[in-house]
Write a protein that holds these residues in place. Structure first.
Motif, PDB file in Angstrom:
ATOM      1  N   ARG A  40      27.997  39.711  54.252  1.00 12.52           N
ATOM      2  CA  ARG A  40      27.047  38.348  54.249  1.00 12.52           C
ATOM      3  C   ARG A  40      26.647  37.600  52.696  1.00 12.52           C
ATOM      4  NH1 ARG A  40      21.980  41.090  57.134  1.00 12.52           N
ATOM      5  NH2 ARG A  40      21.435  38.871  57.543  1.00 12.52           N
ATOM      6  N   GLY A  41      27.697  37.024  52.287  1.00 13.74           N
ATOM      7  CA  GLY A  41      27.587  36.366  51.257  1.00 13.74           C
ATOM      8  C   GLY A  41      27.373  37.108  49.753  1.00 13.74           C
ATOM      9  N   ILE A  42      28.554  38.045  49.579  1.00 16.56           N
ATOM     10  CA  ILE A  42      28.361  38.804  48.347  1.00 16.56           C
ATOM     11  C   ILE A  42      29.267  38.032  47.316  1.00 16.56           C
ATOM     12  CG2 ILE A  42      28.072  40.923  49.701  1.00 16.56           C
ATOM     13  CD1 ILE A  42      31.040  41.654  49.005  1.00 16.56           C
ATOM     14  N   ASN A  43      28.728  38.612  45.977  1.00 21.45           N
ATOM     15  CA  ASN A  43      29.595  38.204  44.943  1.00 21.45           C
ATOM     16  C   ASN A  43      30.046  39.524  44.256  1.00 21.45           C
ATOM     17  OD1 ASN A  43      28.692  35.520  45.238  1.00 21.45           O
ATOM     18  ND2 ASN A  43      26.913  35.987  44.265  1.00 21.45           N
ATOM     19  N   LEU A  44      31.471  39.555  43.890  1.00 17.73           N
ATOM     20  CA  LEU A  44      32.175  40.755  43.113  1.00 17.73           C
ATOM     21  C   LEU A  44      33.030  40.067  42.098  1.00 17.73           C
ATOM     22  CD1 LEU A  44      33.312  43.119  45.782  1.00 17.73           C
ATOM     23  CD2 LEU A  44      31.444  43.415  44.549  1.00 17.73           C
ATOM     24  N   THR A  45      32.861  40.990  40.968  1.00 19.70           N
ATOM     25  CA  THR A  45      33.991  41.010  39.965  1.00 19.70           C
ATOM     26  C   THR A  45      34.333  42.144  39.483  1.00 19.70           C
ATOM     27  OG1 THR A  45      32.767  38.708  39.248  1.00 19.70           O
ATOM     28  CG2 THR A  45      34.299  39.784  37.618  1.00 19.70           C
ATOM     29  N   VAL A  46      35.875  42.263  39.446  1.00 16.73           N
ATOM     30  CA  VAL A  46      36.559  43.555  38.930  1.00 16.73           C
ATOM     31  C   VAL A  46      37.288  43.005  38.023  1.00 16.73           C
ATOM     32  CG1 VAL A  46      37.862  45.558  39.873  1.00 16.73           C
ATOM     33  CG2 VAL A  46      36.386  44.501  41.281  1.00 16.73           C
ATOM     34  N   ARG A  47      37.263  43.776  36.818  1.00 14.43           N
ATOM     35  CA  ARG A  47      37.884  43.631  35.755  1.00 14.43           C
ATOM     36  C   ARG A  47      39.304  44.610  35.483  1.00 14.43           C
ATOM     37  NH1 ARG A  47      32.947  42.506  35.563  1.00 14.43           N
ATOM     38  NH2 ARG A  47      32.128  40.400  34.888  1.00 14.43           N
ATOM     39  N   ARG A  48      40.398  44.189  34.711  1.00 20.76           N
ATOM     40  CA  ARG A  48      41.216  44.615  34.572  1.00 20.76           C
ATOM     41  C   ARG A  48      41.226  46.216  34.030  1.00 20.76           C
ATOM     42  NH1 ARG A  48      46.450  43.507  35.297  1.00 20.76           N
ATOM     43  NH2 ARG A  48      46.163  41.328  35.635  1.00 20.76           N
ATOM     44  N   GLY A  49      41.797  47.138  34.408  1.00 13.17           N
ATOM     45  CA  GLY A  49      41.692  48.419  33.942  1.00 13.17           C
ATOM     46  C   GLY A  49      40.590  49.167  34.389  1.00 13.17           C
ATOM     47  N   GLU A  50      39.690  48.549  35.087  1.00 11.59           N
ATOM     48  CA  GLU A  50      38.599  49.524  35.469  1.00 11.59           C
ATOM     49  C   GLU A  50      38.435  50.046  36.984  1.00 11.59           C
ATOM     50  OE1 GLU A  50      34.533  47.592  35.649  1.00 11.59           O
ATOM     51  OE2 GLU A  50      35.307  45.728  36.763  1.00 11.59           O
ATOM     52  N   LEU A  51      37.805  51.169  37.144  1.00 10.56           N
ATOM     53  CA  LEU A  51      37.624  51.524  38.583  1.00 10.56           C
ATOM     54  C   LEU A  51      36.386  51.110  39.337  1.00 10.56           C
ATOM     55  CD1 LEU A  51      38.661  54.710  40.225  1.00 10.56           C
ATOM     56  CD2 LEU A  51      36.571  53.922  40.644  1.00 10.56           C
ATOM     57  N   PHE A  52      36.501  50.160  40.156  1.00 12.11           N
ATOM     58  CA  PHE A  52      35.124  49.734  40.781  1.00 12.11           C
ATOM     59  C   PHE A  52      34.872  50.270  42.327  1.00 12.11           C
ATOM     60  CE2 PHE A  52      32.379  47.025  42.836  1.00 12.11           C
ATOM     61  CZ  PHE A  52      31.570  46.387  42.073  1.00 12.11           C
ATOM     62  N   ALA A  53      33.916  51.201  42.401  1.00  8.29           N
ATOM     63  CA  ALA A  53      33.433  51.800  43.482  1.00  8.29           C
ATOM     64  C   ALA A  53      32.857  51.041  44.491  1.00  8.29           C
ATOM     65  CB  ALA A  53      33.165  53.098  43.256  1.00  8.29           C
ATOM     66  N   LEU A  54      33.000  50.846  45.772  1.00  4.00           N
ATOM     67  CA  LEU A  54      32.023  50.177  46.716  1.00  4.00           C
ATOM     68  C   LEU A  54      31.563  51.104  47.515  1.00  4.00           C
ATOM     69  CD1 LEU A  54      31.359  47.240  47.183  1.00  4.00           C
ATOM     70  CD2 LEU A  54      33.515  47.128  49.059  1.00  4.00           C
ATOM     71  N   LEU A  55      30.294  51.272  47.718  1.00  6.10           N
ATOM     72  CA  LEU A  55      29.556  52.376  48.472  1.00  6.10           C
ATOM     73  C   LEU A  55      28.611  51.823  49.530  1.00  6.10           C
ATOM     74  CD1 LEU A  55      28.497  54.950  45.483  1.00  6.10           C
ATOM     75  CD2 LEU A  55      30.615  54.812  46.601  1.00  6.10           C
ATOM     76  N   GLY A  56      28.530  52.629  50.456  1.00  7.55           N
ATOM     77  CA  GLY A  56      27.408  52.071  51.527  1.00  7.55           C
ATOM     78  C   GLY A  56      27.773  53.089  52.921  1.00  7.55           C
ATOM     79  N   THR A  57      26.696  53.059  53.780  1.00  7.81           N
ATOM     80  CA  THR A  57      26.822  53.836  54.940  1.00  7.81           C
ATOM     81  C   THR A  57      28.019  53.065  55.777  1.00  7.81           C
ATOM     82  OG1 THR A  57      25.009  52.421  55.905  1.00  7.81           O
ATOM     83  CG2 THR A  57      24.306  54.639  54.819  1.00  7.81           C
ATOM     84  N   ASN A  58      28.188  53.968  56.766  1.00  9.61           N
ATOM     85  CA  ASN A  58      29.047  53.426  57.809  1.00  9.61           C
ATOM     86  C   ASN A  58      28.679  52.199  58.431  1.00  9.61           C
ATOM     87  OD1 ASN A  58      31.153  55.587  57.727  1.00  9.61           O
ATOM     88  ND2 ASN A  58      29.716  56.730  59.068  1.00  9.61           N
ATOM     89  N   GLY A  59      29.231  50.989  58.404  1.00 10.45           N
ATOM     90  CA  GLY A  59      28.811  49.704  58.846  1.00 10.45           C
ATOM     91  C   GLY A  59      28.254  48.872  58.028  1.00 10.45           C
ATOM     92  N   ALA A  60      28.382  49.425  56.760  1.00  5.82           N
ATOM     93  CA  ALA A  60      27.527  48.539  55.721  1.00  5.82           C
ATOM     94  C   ALA A  60      28.434  47.306  55.091  1.00  5.82           C
ATOM     95  CB  ALA A  60      27.337  49.387  54.360  1.00  5.82           C
TER      96      ALA A  60
END
Length: 330
Positions: A40-60
């Motif tokens: 629902r309208g999210i903003n994300l930026t992931v940069r080279r060489g990093e580990l970006f973790a996306l967490l949330g409950t089931n259905g998030a």
């Protein structure tokens, strides 16, 4: 509870190349009355060489977000760029530069491990040798075994090996250690660390919060299709309260309300002849020092004393606790 959007540090923003960028990203499923907006309208930026973790409950909304970023499905709103391209419309420009480990793999059970890896090897432009990949995921001794005879954890490791075979610049890992025993999980973590050391960018979803805390450069916690908190692990932990608990028969002699940095009034409940006291504080050291000094002055014994810093699980649960609250679209 008030959730927080924590911004990346300025030096990281200034010095790192953007690999994934999404603005106002939306993804819905179905039509008409059956329409459901998963992202629902999210903003994300992931940069080279990093580990970006996306967490949330089931259905998030985690898997729906990953499917858009992987180019498996189009966004239904906003914009998204992966390695400089639209991941769906221009998937051919990125497919050889990414690796994907889905939650469930579609292996042919009647092939051996080596045959499965060899088949995948034949589809890639510049793959790593099969033997090397199987060694990395500790499956060398299972090369001649039929896939249908593998354990669930071994299938996950084979799936990871195939995702790595094409030497990806960007690796998507969707619940990579589900079903793994603790030793195999540690092996996987070490392999991911080595990929990060080599400059691979990793996008991870996981329900193992210790995994995110151990590996993530930055992370975001999703709730109801929106990002409820984002930042480094340290930034997210700093937004949570530390906790102190103890039992005593002399709580009335301690001036608990005067402890420094209290987040709220201490909670007391009876436990037999004693009082169980729970304290939340924004400064664990200051509050604990004052508590111990007060107990020392009055000769009070603090039984079952427990003091702990905020945890990622605490931050996650504080957001998940509000999961049933009504939300409006962003």
């Amino acid at each position: 509870m008030t959730t927080t959007l924590l911004q990346p540090t300025a030096d990281l923003r200034a010095t790192s190349e953007t690999v994934i960028e999404a603005h106002g990203l939306r993804r819905h499923h179905g039509r008409g009355k059956a329409r459901f907006e998963a992202v629902r309208g999210i903003n994300l930026t992931v940069r080279r060489g990093e580990l970006f973790a996306l967490l949330g409950t089931n259905g998030a909304g985690k898997t729906s977000t990953l499917e858009v970023l992987e180019g498996l499905t189009p966004a239904t709103g906003g914009s998204v760029s992966v390695l400089g391209h639209d991941p769906f419309a221009q998937r051919g420009r990125i497919v050889e530069r990414i690796g994907i480990m889905l939650q469930q793999a579609g292996f042919n059970d009647d092939l051996t491990v080596a045959e499965t890896a060899g088949l995948w090897h034949s589809t890639l432009t510049a793959p790593r040798p099969v033997a090397s990949v199987l060694a990395d995921v500790h499956l060398s001794d299972r090369a001649g075994v039929m896939v249908k005879s593998l354990s669930g954890g071994e299938k996950r490791r084979l799936d990871l090996g195939l995702a790595l075979m094409g030497r990806p610049e960007l690796l998507f890992l969707d619940e990579p250690t589900t079903g793994l025993d603790p030793q195999s999980r540690q092996v996987t973590w070490q392999l991911v660390r080595s990929l990060l050391d080599d400059g691979t960018t990793v996008m991870l979803t996981t329900h193992y919060l210790a995994e995110a805390e151990e590996l993530a450069t930055r992370l975001a916690i999703m709730d109801h299709g929106q990002i409820a908190a984002e930042g480094t692990v340290a930034q997210i932990l700093a937004s949570q309260n530390a906790r102190i608990s103890f039992e005593t028969t002399q709580s009335e002699l301690l001036d608990l309300a005067q402890l420094p940095a209290l987040a709220q009034a201490p909670r007391l409940r009876s436990v037999g002849d004693a009082q169980h006291v729970e304290i939340e504080t924004r400064d664990l050291q200051a509050s604990l020092t004052a508590l111990m000094a007060g107990a020392g002055r009055h000769g009070i014994t603090l039984d079952r004393l427990d003091a702990r810093s905020a945890t990622l699980e605490q931050a996650f649960l504080s957001i998940a606790d509000n999961a049933d609250a009504p939300r409006s679209a962003a």
